[in-house]
Write a protein that holds these residues in place. Structure first.
Motif, mmCIF file in Angstrom:
data_model
loop_
_atom_site.group_PDB
_atom_site.id
_atom_site.type_symbol
_atom_site.label_atom_id
_atom_site.label_comp_id
_atom_site.label_asym_id
_atom_site.label_seq_id
_atom_site.Cartn_x
_atom_site.Cartn_y
_atom_site.Cartn_z
ATOM 1 N N CYS A 143 32.076 47.283 45.237
ATOM 2 C CA CYS A 143 30.972 46.631 44.514
ATOM 3 C C CYS A 143 29.599 46.945 45.072
ATOM 4 O O CYS A 143 28.600 46.736 44.386
ATOM 5 C CB CYS A 143 31.190 45.119 44.488
ATOM 6 S SG CYS A 143 30.998 44.279 46.085
ATOM 7 N N GLY A 195 28.606 43.663 38.696
ATOM 8 C CA GLY A 195 29.088 42.331 38.347
ATOM 9 C C GLY A 195 27.964 41.405 37.934
ATOM 10 O O GLY A 195 28.087 40.631 36.976
ATOM 11 N N ASP A 210 35.019 43.666 40.290
ATOM 12 C CA ASP A 210 34.141 44.785 40.631
ATOM 13 C C ASP A 210 34.569 45.318 41.997
ATOM 14 O O ASP A 210 34.263 44.718 43.033
ATOM 15 C CB ASP A 210 32.693 44.291 40.649
ATOM 16 C CG ASP A 210 31.675 45.390 40.918
ATOM 17 O OD1 ASP A 210 32.078 46.562 41.049
ATOM 18 O OD2 ASP A 210 30.476 45.069 41.007
ATOM 19 N N LEU A 256 36.009 46.972 37.031
ATOM 20 C CA LEU A 256 34.950 47.944 37.294
ATOM 21 C C LEU A 256 35.194 48.569 38.664
ATOM 22 O O LEU A 256 35.471 47.856 39.625
ATOM 23 C CB LEU A 256 33.583 47.262 37.296
ATOM 24 C CG LEU A 256 33.173 46.515 36.023
ATOM 25 C CD1 LEU A 256 31.920 45.699 36.282
ATOM 26 C CD2 LEU A 256 32.945 47.497 34.894
ATOM 27 N N ALA A 259 34.441 40.274 43.274
ATOM 28 C CA ALA A 259 33.976 41.574 43.751
ATOM 29 C C ALA A 259 34.452 41.797 45.176
ATOM 30 O O ALA A 259 34.623 40.845 45.945
ATOM 31 C CB ALA A 259 32.445 41.643 43.696
#
Length: 266
Positions: free
Chosen positions: A104, A110, A101, A167, A124
């Motif tokens: 983040c 996450g 992530d 992500l 992350a």
């Protein structure tokens, strides 16, 4: 003017919040009174909300994907529309998947993905120390590891070529439009979490350029963008060798790009 803790019945809180322009004053009053531990804390929280602080910063938490996500002053508050991004990612996650992530913030993405799918390895990173500290709290239950630094820079080199789901809820507001944002975001969230550069895609370009080095074969980069930026965003990841597709939710007004790294031929 502050109100004495002894003179804060729920109706008085609602009246103050409504006068300050809070549309959902009744709901906010109930959240404040149920979160505060003492009358004095209730009064302080009401004062901060009336002064314009985001409700989530006043409470110290935000609801996201059914979870209470810890947030601190200055930290980006996860938006409800971003739940659509989590749902798209959850559909791709397999047991023992490696999830990263980037940008983040509070670690909400996450944490939500780890809650939705068991046995995921979550990493992350965020450049903002306050955000990284929030993420550590929010990802502790999932055993997530949080690193402070710029995008990929603080991640362990051992993750290269192993990331199944990447992500990246990158900032995508064009610099010239920052002043058009609601004051709660513009004044109380870190600018680095909002400002995407001249066309809103500067951070995405940096994420996309390095993504093929970190993604496993068949792995995917997922990020949120605006509807009007989607075409250009897909061109960015396409030039970097990823295979993009678009997902959208009219209900949440959310637009997500899912860009896959091609698996080698069998």
């Amino acid at each position: 003017m502050s109100v004495s803790p002894s003179s804060l019945p729920l109706s008085a809180i609602v009246t103050r919040l409504r006068a300050a322009g809070c549309v959902f004053a009744e709901d906010e009053a109930e959240l404040i009174t149920s979160t505060a531990r003492t009358p004095a804390e209730t009064a302080a929280m009401v004062d901060r909300r009336v002064s314009g602080f985001p409700l989530e910063h006043v409470l110290g938490w935000a609801e996201f994907c059914g979870l209470r996500i810890s947030v601190a002053p200055g930290v980006f508050v996860p938006r409800r529309r971003t739940e659509f991004l989590v749902r798209q990612a959850a559909a791709l996650v397999r047991p023992r998947a490696v999830v990263v992530d980037l940008c983040c913030g509070s670690g909400a993405l996450g944490a939500a993905l780890a809650e939705a799918r068991d046995q995921v390895e979550v990493h992350a990173s965020d450049i903002d120390p306050a955000a990284a500290e929030c993420a550590r709290r929010n990802l502790a239950a999932a055993g997530g590891r949080v690193y402070e630094g710029d995008l990929y820079e603080p991640l362990p080199a051992t993750l290269r070529g192993r990331v199944d789901v990447l992500l990246a809820n990158v900032p995508y507001v064009p610099t010239g439009e920052i002043e058009l944002l609601p004051s709660e975001a513009r004044l109380h969230e870190a600018r680095v979490a909002l400002d995407g550069g001249a066309d809103g895609l500067d951070v995405l370009r940096r994420v996309s350029a390095a993504a093929p080095l970190w993604l496993a074969p068949g792995g995917c980069l997922l990020f949120e963008t605006s509807e009007r930026q989607a075409g250009q965003a897909m061109e960015v990841v396409g030039r970097d060798g990823l295979l993009p597709r678009l997902a959208a939710s009219e209900e949440l007004n959310a637009t997500v790009v899912i860009a896959a790294k091609a698996a080698p031929p069998v």
